[in-house]
Structures are given as structure tokens and as C-alpha cells.
Design a protein around this motif. Structure first.
Motif, short mmCIF file in Angstrom:
data_model
loop_
_atom_site.label_atom_id
_atom_site.label_comp_id
_atom_site.label_asym_id
_atom_site.label_seq_id
_atom_site.Cartn_x
_atom_site.Cartn_y
_atom_site.Cartn_z
N GLY A 1 0.87 -1.18 0.00
CA GLY A 1 0.00 0.00 0.00
C GLY A 1 0.91 1.23 0.00
N ILE A 2 0.32 2.40 0.22
CA ILE A 2 1.10 3.63 0.13
C ILE A 2 2.18 3.69 1.23
CG2 ILE A 2 -0.43 5.17 1.49
CD1 ILE A 2 1.24 6.08 -1.85
N GLY A 3 1.91 3.05 2.38
CA GLY A 3 2.89 3.03 3.47
C GLY A 3 4.12 2.21 3.10
N GLU B 1 3.93 -7.81 -1.83
CA GLU B 1 2.51 -7.42 -1.82
C GLU B 1 1.67 -8.64 -2.17
OE1 GLU B 1 0.31 -5.03 -1.07
OE2 GLU B 1 -1.25 -6.22 -2.05
N GLY B 2 0.66 -8.90 -1.35
CA GLY B 2 -0.16 -10.09 -1.53
C GLY B 2 -1.04 -10.06 -2.77
N GLY C 1 -2.86 -0.47 -2.57
CA GLY C 1 -3.55 -0.42 -1.29
C GLY C 1 -4.93 0.18 -1.53
N TRP C 2 -5.30 1.17 -0.67
CA TRP C 2 -6.64 1.76 -0.82
C TRP C 2 -6.67 2.94 -1.78
CZ3 TRP C 2 -9.70 -1.77 0.30
CH2 TRP C 2 -9.50 -2.60 1.40
N LEU C 3 -5.54 3.30 -2.40
CA LEU C 3 -5.55 4.42 -3.37
C LEU C 3 -5.96 3.86 -4.72
CD1 LEU C 3 -3.69 5.49 -1.00
CD2 LEU C 3 -2.73 7.02 -2.69
N PRO D 1 -9.12 7.31 -0.90
CA PRO D 1 -8.92 8.74 -0.64
C PRO D 1 -9.10 9.57 -1.88
CG PRO D 1 -6.82 7.58 -0.56
CD PRO D 1 -7.89 6.54 -0.65
N GLY E 1 -8.76 13.37 -1.49
CA GLY E 1 -8.15 14.67 -1.27
C GLY E 1 -7.10 14.56 -0.19
N VAL F 1 2.38 -13.01 2.14
CA VAL F 1 3.18 -13.58 3.23
C VAL F 1 2.27 -14.43 4.10
CG1 VAL F 1 4.69 -13.02 5.18
CG2 VAL F 1 4.67 -11.54 3.15
N LEU G 1 1.77 -3.68 6.90
CA LEU G 1 0.50 -4.43 6.83
C LEU G 1 -0.44 -3.87 7.89
CD1 LEU G 1 1.94 -8.08 6.93
CD2 LEU G 1 1.27 -6.78 4.90
N GLY H 1 2.56 2.26 8.39
CA GLY H 1 1.20 2.08 7.87
C GLY H 1 0.16 2.69 8.78
N ALA H 2 -1.09 2.58 8.35
CA ALA H 2 -2.20 3.32 8.97
C ALA H 2 -2.58 2.82 10.36
CB ALA H 2 -3.42 3.26 8.05
N VAL I 1 -4.08 7.91 10.18
CA VAL I 1 -4.65 7.17 9.04
C VAL I 1 -4.61 7.94 7.73
CG1 VAL I 1 -6.22 5.85 10.53
CG2 VAL I 1 -7.04 7.95 9.45
N VAL J 1 -3.41 9.84 4.30
CA VAL J 1 -2.38 9.51 3.31
C VAL J 1 -1.04 10.13 3.75
CG1 VAL J 1 -1.67 9.98 0.93
CG2 VAL J 1 -4.01 9.24 1.40
C1 LIG Z 1 -12.80 4.96 1.83
C2 LIG Z 1 -11.55 5.64 2.30
C3 LIG Z 1 -11.41 7.01 2.13
C4 LIG Z 1 -10.25 7.65 2.54
N1 LIG Z 1 -10.14 8.98 2.34
C5 LIG Z 1 -8.98 9.62 2.66
C6 LIG Z 1 -8.80 10.98 2.32
O1 LIG Z 1 -9.67 11.61 1.69
N2 LIG Z 1 -7.62 11.57 2.66
C7 LIG Z 1 -6.63 10.90 3.31
O2 LIG Z 1 -5.59 11.49 3.61
N3 LIG Z 1 -6.78 9.58 3.64
C8 LIG Z 1 -7.92 8.93 3.31
N4 LIG Z 1 -8.06 7.60 3.60
C9 LIG Z 1 -7.01 6.89 4.39
C10 LIG Z 1 -5.86 6.32 3.57
O3 LIG Z 1 -6.24 6.09 2.24
C11 LIG Z 1 -5.37 5.00 4.17
O4 LIG Z 1 -5.20 5.11 5.58
C12 LIG Z 1 -4.06 4.56 3.57
O5 LIG Z 1 -4.20 4.42 2.18
C13 LIG Z 1 -3.60 3.23 4.19
O6 LIG Z 1 -2.37 2.85 3.62
P1 LIG Z 1 -1.52 1.63 4.17
O7 LIG Z 1 -0.35 1.45 3.25
O8 LIG Z 1 -1.25 1.78 5.61
O9 LIG Z 1 -2.49 0.36 4.10
P2 LIG Z 1 -3.13 -0.43 2.89
O10 LIG Z 1 -3.50 0.46 1.80
O11 LIG Z 1 -4.19 -1.27 3.54
O12 LIG Z 1 -1.93 -1.39 2.39
C14 LIG Z 1 -1.61 -2.62 3.00
C15 LIG Z 1 -1.21 -3.59 1.89
O13 LIG Z 1 -0.82 -4.82 2.50
C16 LIG Z 1 -1.24 -5.87 1.65
N5 LIG Z 1 -1.28 -7.11 2.44
C17 LIG Z 1 -2.16 -7.45 3.42
N6 LIG Z 1 -1.83 -8.67 3.93
C18 LIG Z 1 -0.73 -9.09 3.26
C19 LIG Z 1 0.10 -10.24 3.35
N7 LIG Z 1 -0.14 -11.24 4.22
N8 LIG Z 1 1.17 -10.34 2.52
C20 LIG Z 1 1.47 -9.34 1.63
N9 LIG Z 1 0.71 -8.23 1.50
C21 LIG Z 1 -0.37 -8.10 2.31
C22 LIG Z 1 -2.59 -5.41 1.13
O14 LIG Z 1 -2.95 -6.09 -0.05
C23 LIG Z 1 -2.34 -3.92 0.93
O15 LIG Z 1 -1.94 -3.63 -0.39
C24 LIG Z 1 -9.20 6.91 3.18
C25 LIG Z 1 -9.34 5.53 3.35
C26 LIG Z 1 -10.48 4.89 2.90
C27 LIG Z 1 -10.59 3.41 3.08
#
Ligand SMILES: Cc1cc2nc3c(=O)[nH]c(=O)nc-3n(C[C@H](O)[C@H](O)[C@H](O)COP(=O)(O)OP(=O)(O)OC[C@H]3O[C@@H](n4cnc5c(N)ncnc54)[C@H](O)[C@@H]3O)c2cc1C
Ligand SMILES: C=Cc1c2[nH]c(c1C)Cc1[nH]c(c(CCC(=O)O)c1C)Cc1[nH]c(c(C)c1CCC(=O)O)Cc1[nH]c(c(C)c1C=C)C2
Length: 476
Positions: free
Chosen positions: A11-13, A34-35, A41-43, A58, A60, A259, A287, A450-451, A456, A458
Motif C-alpha cells: 500500500g502507500i505506506g 505485496e499479496g 492499497g486503498w488508493l 482517498p 483529497g 506472506v 500491513l 502504515g495506517a 490514518v 495519506v
Molecule cells: C474509503 C476511504 C477514504 C479515505 N479517504 C482519505 C482521504 O480523503 N484523505 C486521506 O488522507 N486519507 C484517506 N483515507 C485513508 C488512507 O487512504 C489509508 O489510511 C491509507 O491508504 C492506508 O495505507 P496503508 O499502506 O497503511 O495500508 P493499505 O492500503 O491497507 O496497504 C496494505 C497492503 O498490505 C497488503 N497485504 C495485506 N496482507 C498481506 C500479506 N499477508 N502479505 C502481503 N501483502 C499483504 C494489502 O494487499 C495492501 O496492499 C481513506 C481511506 C479509505 C478506506
């Protein structure tokens, strides 16, 4: 230090951690695992052939402050400056946000007029609560729920309506369970250091990380941006990071690499995948906390238990497109307090801040309805059992009743984002302290990003990836 670092989660983290590691000569190899089949991720953005862009996650990003600059610095380094779509503070989408209370839309109070007058749905002027707040005694608790904190300092009406809605519009969560210390650290520290939220906001409270702004970040300040997106949607950012990492010699990026287990091996790790294994000296986990918990070896059970305590909520996101201009009001969107409708969190009026994402040459209205969150099960049942049609019907009904839109959408897309936003419940800071103490006492070669931990947004998540990388290799 020449070592192999594995980053779990693309994901973005995870992408941010890899990006910063890949710049350091101190790491001989970086593995990104990445799984799923993509690094977003959520982008996630749908880019239609006719030019329309729809965001499923997200939409904005805030440019302000060190973590906002840090993201813009990365955007600039990736060559995306010309892709940025800024929304300034004086834009109608920055000035107008609404609450849907007792069957009506109410513009949230803003400006001096909004503070000194009684503005429905509130029964007294905001100024009254603000002035009283200056005299409220400091809280003695180490943490409090967001609701309890705001009710104590600003009164229960603001807590029940405004703060309840705000927590739904950021965490999709319940302010009666969320922690003020972890969800809104500036509010908590303002009370701690200045005895008042208002004084803390005016005089400053707490420390801020040092980030040097790039030209793009400086431009955001000069032009007073309130938020920004990207021309082809937010997914452009992970796409560009993936591209940059593919060109880095020391980085190997692996999709479809779920993983399944982590085993201590010597001073490092053996990382089991569905179809094989890899070795690394150090792991950065980006994760979700419960996902990491399920991978750790049995010997680390106390750590797994703490990580599992950080729960996640599911959000249903419904994108709708209407022909023409159908909105009775204009602004960023509206939020719905839980007292009004538990399952319906809010509606974003996407075509107002980002008309550039409309179908080329067409005046359309694009809306996103967000549902579920902490109330998902109560409102819709188990995510596995809910049909897309049920979610679509619920979303279009809300648009009809809240916004009096009688037209039918000409296009729609339903996404069920399972376990997408972590919940920082009361005492989250203590869980984090225990988690980090466990890792350091047991000298585990593990760093968290990560988040799930320290924010939480971006911006927070990108910054967590940078901090994780820099804790290993120092600043690049
Ligand atoms: C609907 C929504 C709207 C949002 N709106 C905004 C906004 O407007 N502005 C803002 O700043 N933020 C917003 N956010 C928050 C932000 O988008 C998220 O907090 C952020 O993208 C999370 O990133 P991450 O990398 O921590 O996690 P994730 O994006 O969850 O990435 C984790 C990754 O780990 C992978 N993974 C999981 N298990 C395994 C495994 N066992 N082995 C290998 N890979 C694995 C997953 O496939 C995933 O790609 C929003 C979030 C959502 C859900
Ligand atoms: C209705 C549900 C949601 C909406 N957005 C999100 C949810 C769960 C997720 C989300 N929104 C924001 C963030 C980042 C927070 C940050 O610190 O930058 C996240 C994770 C931004 C945001 N959205 C709203 C607010 C007040 C904020 C905080 C930053 C800012 O002031 O811009 C309000 C809001 N969110 C949604 C709607 C319909 C809405 C208000 C009208 C959708």
C-alpha cells in the motif's frame, strides 16, 4: 550496514518505506512483498475512457504542515507536480461542508458570523462554547474517548452532532469508542500543555517533525491550498512510486506474494510465501496490524495479542454519476451523525472540488456515498452476505432523500472495502507503547509503518514509511 530489508505490504505506506530505503546506499537489497496483484492499497481510481475519474478510496490530501509537505516533496520528486489539482481555501468546496440533521442539510458554521450567531442544528452560538472552554479544568485521565473529551470541554451538543460526524468522516468510527489522544493528538496536547483547546490552537502545542518544503510545498502555502488531488486520480501516486522502484537496482518488487508466516532465523527472518520463502535481515511491516499479528511466530504471541487489539472497520463506497448539475447546494459534501442514520456515514460531492474529473466536455455531477464503518454489521449484516444491489439502493435512496435528487444515476460503481480503516480505540497509545517495548526488549528486527499506528491519513501513512526507513538507515 549492508543488509536485506523486506517491506511487507505494497500500500502507500509500504511503497513510501521502499522509496526511502531505495535511496540509501546502506541497504544492499530491498524486497517489497505485496499479496494482491497491484501496489495501490486503498488508493484506487477508476479512469474511464471518456476522461471521467472516480475515487474508491482517498480523494483529497491536505497540504499543510510537515507531513503534508513531506507528501508534496515526494510528489515533486516523482515528477508529478504538473499533475496536481489544488483546491484553495477560498474555493466553495473548502468553505462549505454540511451536516444532515433531522432530515435537513445544515451548513457547518464558519467565519466570524457563523461563530457569533446561533446556527442550526446547534441551539446556541459556537462562541459561547468556545469562551466557556477557556475556563474548563484540565482533564486528569491519560486518555479519554473523543466524545467524552469534547463533551467535557465544549458541551454535549457539539460532541453529539459535530464530533460524532467528524469521526465518521475521517475514521468511519464511533467517537464514543475512539481515543482523543490517538485520533486527535493536537487537541489532547493542547489541553495538556495550555489547559485549553482554544489556547493550544492559538499558541501552539506539541512538537512537529522538521521537513524542508520543496518548491511545490512552498507553492501550496503561497496559494493557500486546502487540499489537492491528481489529474488522473490518487492512484497516480502509487503508480509513480511503483515505476520509480522498478528503476531502482537494489529493489525487487513482488506482486502476488502473500506472506503466510514469519519465522525467526538467526538474527533475521525467514518469510514464508504461498509458494516459497525468502530471507531478510530486517522487516518493515506496512500491513494492517491484525494481518501482521497472524503472521508472527508463536513465541511472539504477546505481541500478536496487542496487534490484534487494533481493529479495522469495513466501508462501502458507492460512486454515482448524474447527467447535468443536480445538487441543491454546493460544497465538499455532507456528513450524517450516527443519531440520524447509523449506516449512512456521508456523501462527498466530488464534482465540486474536482470538476476536472468529470467526463470530458460534460457537465456531470459525481457523488460518493460512504456507508458502514463501525456500524457496518448493525446496518447491513456480514460484509460477505451484502449484495451490491442492496448497497447501491441504499446509496441512491440517501441521495434522493438528503439532496432531493430525483434523477437516476447514469453510472455507478459499488466497492466494498473490507477492513480498510483502523480504529484507534481508547488506550491505543498504551497498546502502541507495549508493542514498541516488546519489539525493543526482544530485539526483534521489525519496524512498523502504515495506517494502524500513528495516523490514518495519506500524509501520515507516507510519513510513517519514511520514518521506518530512516530509523534503519538514517536520513538520506
Ligand atoms: C474509503 C476511504 C477514504 C479515505 N479517504 C482519505 C482521504 O480523503 N484523505 C486521506 O488522507 N486519507 C484517506 N483515507 C485513508 C488512507 O487512504 C489509508 O489510511 C491509507 O491508504 C492506508 O495505507 P496503508 O499502506 O497503511 O495500508 P493499505 O492500503 O491497507 O496497504 C496494505 C497492503 O498490505 C497488503 N497485504 C495485506 N496482507 C498481506 C500479506 N499477508 N502479505 C502481503 N501483502 C499483504 C494489502 O494487499 C495492501 O496492499 C481513506 C481511506 C479509505 C478506506
Ligand atoms: C463519510 C466517510 C468518510 C469520508 N472520508 C473518509 C471517511 C471515512 C476518510 C477520510 N477523510 C479524510 C481523511 C484524512 C484525515 C486527515 O487527517 O487528513 C480520511 C481518512 C479527510 C477529511 N474528510 C472530512 C474531514 C473533516 C477530513 C479531515 C481533513 C479536512 O478537514 O479536510 C469530512 C468528510 N469526509 C467525508 C465527507 C462526506 C465529509 C464531509 C463533508 C467522506
Amino acid at each position: 550496514m549492508q543488509k536485506t530489508v523486506a517491506v511487507l505490504g505494497g500500500g502507500i505506506g509500504g511503497l513510501s518505506a521502499c522509496y526511502h530505503l531505495s535511496k540509501s546506499p546502506q541497504v544492499s537489497k530491498v524486497l517489497l512483498l505485496e499479496g494482491s496483484g497491484r501496489f495501490w492499497g486503498w488508493l484506487r481510481s477508476t479512469r474511464r475512457q471518456d476522461g471521467a475519474v472516480f475515487e474508491h478510496g482517498p480523494r483529497g490530501v491536505r497540504p499543510a504542515g510537515p507531513v503534508g509537505w513531506n507528501t508534496l516533496n515526494m510528489v515533486s520528486e516523482l515528477g508529478l507536480s504538473s499533475e496536481v489539482l489544488p483546491v484553495p481555501y477560498d474555493h466553495v468546496a473548502s468553505k462549505n461542508r454540511f451536516l444532515y440533521v433531522k432530515g435537513r442539510l445544515h451548513r457547518m458554521p464558519s467565519g466570524l458570523g457563523g461563530v457569533v450567531r446561533t446556527v442550526p442544528p446547534f441551539s446556541r452560538p459556537l462562541l459561547q462554547s468556545v469562551l466557556k472552554e477557556l475556563w474548563v479544568a484540565r482533564g486528569k485521565e491519560e486518555d479519554e474517548t473523543v466524545h467524552a473529551f469534547v463533551a467535557r470541554r465544549l458541551g454535549s451538543e457539539l460532541a453529539d452532532i459535530a464530533i460524532d460526524s467528524l469521526c465518521r468522516g475521517v475514521f468511519a468510527g464511533d467517537c464514543r469508542a475512539l481515543s482523543v489522544r490517538s485520533c486527535f493528538p493536537p487537541l489532547f496536547h493542547a489541553e495538556r500543555s495550555r489547559g485549553s483547546i482554544i489556547l493550544g490552537m492559538m499558541l501552539g502545542a506539541g512538537s512537529r517533525p522538521a521537513v524542508t518544503p520543496s518548491d511545490l510545498a512552498r507553492r501550496s502555502r503561497k496559494e493557500s491550498w486546502a487540499q489537492w488531488s491528481l489529474r488522473e486520480g490518487m492512484q497516480t501516486l502509487p503508480d509513480a512510486l511503483e515505476d520509480a522502484l522498478r528503476h531502482s537496482e537494489r529493489t525487487q518488487i513482488h506482486k502476488h506474494s502473500c506472506v503466510t508466516q514469519l519465522r525467526s532465523e538467526g538474527s533475521g527472518w525467514e518469510i514464508k510465501l504461498e509458494d516459497g520463502a525468502m530471507k531478510a535481515d530486517h522487516i518493515i511491516s506496512a500491513l494492517p496490524a491484525p494481518a501482521l499479528a497472524s503472521l508472527l511466530p508463536p513465541a511472539a504471541q504477546p505481541l500478536s495479542l496487542q496487534l490484534r487489539g487494533i481493529s479495522m472497520v469495513t466501508v462501502a463506497v458507492v460512486n454515482l454519476e448524474y447527467e447535468g448539475s443536480v445538487l441543491p447546494v454546493t460544497g465538499f459534501g455532507h456528513l450524517v451523525p450516527s443519531s440520524e442514520d447509523k449506516g449512512l456515514l456521508g456523501v462527498v460531492y466530488d464534482s465540486v472540488p474536482f470538476p476536472q474529473h468529470n467526463r470530458t466536455g460534460a457537465a456531470t455531477t459525481r457523488l460518493t456515498v460512504m456507508m458502514g464503518g463501525a456500524w457496518f454489521q448493525e446496518a447491513f449484516g456480514r460484509p460477505e452476505d451484502v449484495t451490491e444491489q442492496c448497497l447501491l439502493d441504499r446509496a441512491t435512496q440517501a441521495v434522493t432523500s438528503h439532496l432531493r435528487v430525483t434523477a437516476q444515476p447514469v453510472w455507478s460503481c459499488v466497492s466494498l472495502l473490507k477492513d480498510c480503516i483502523p480504529q484507534y480505540h481508547l488506550g491505543h497509545w498504551k497498546w502502541l507503547e507495549n508493542i514498541r517495548l516488546y519489539i525493543s526488549h526482544h530485539s526483534l528486527p521489525l519496524t512498523l509503518a502504515g495506517a494502524s499506528y500513528d495516523g490514518v491519513s495519506v500524509n501520515d501513512v507516507i510519513f510513517s514509511g519514511r520514518q521506518a526507513a530512516e530509523s534503519l538507515v538514517g536520513q538520506a
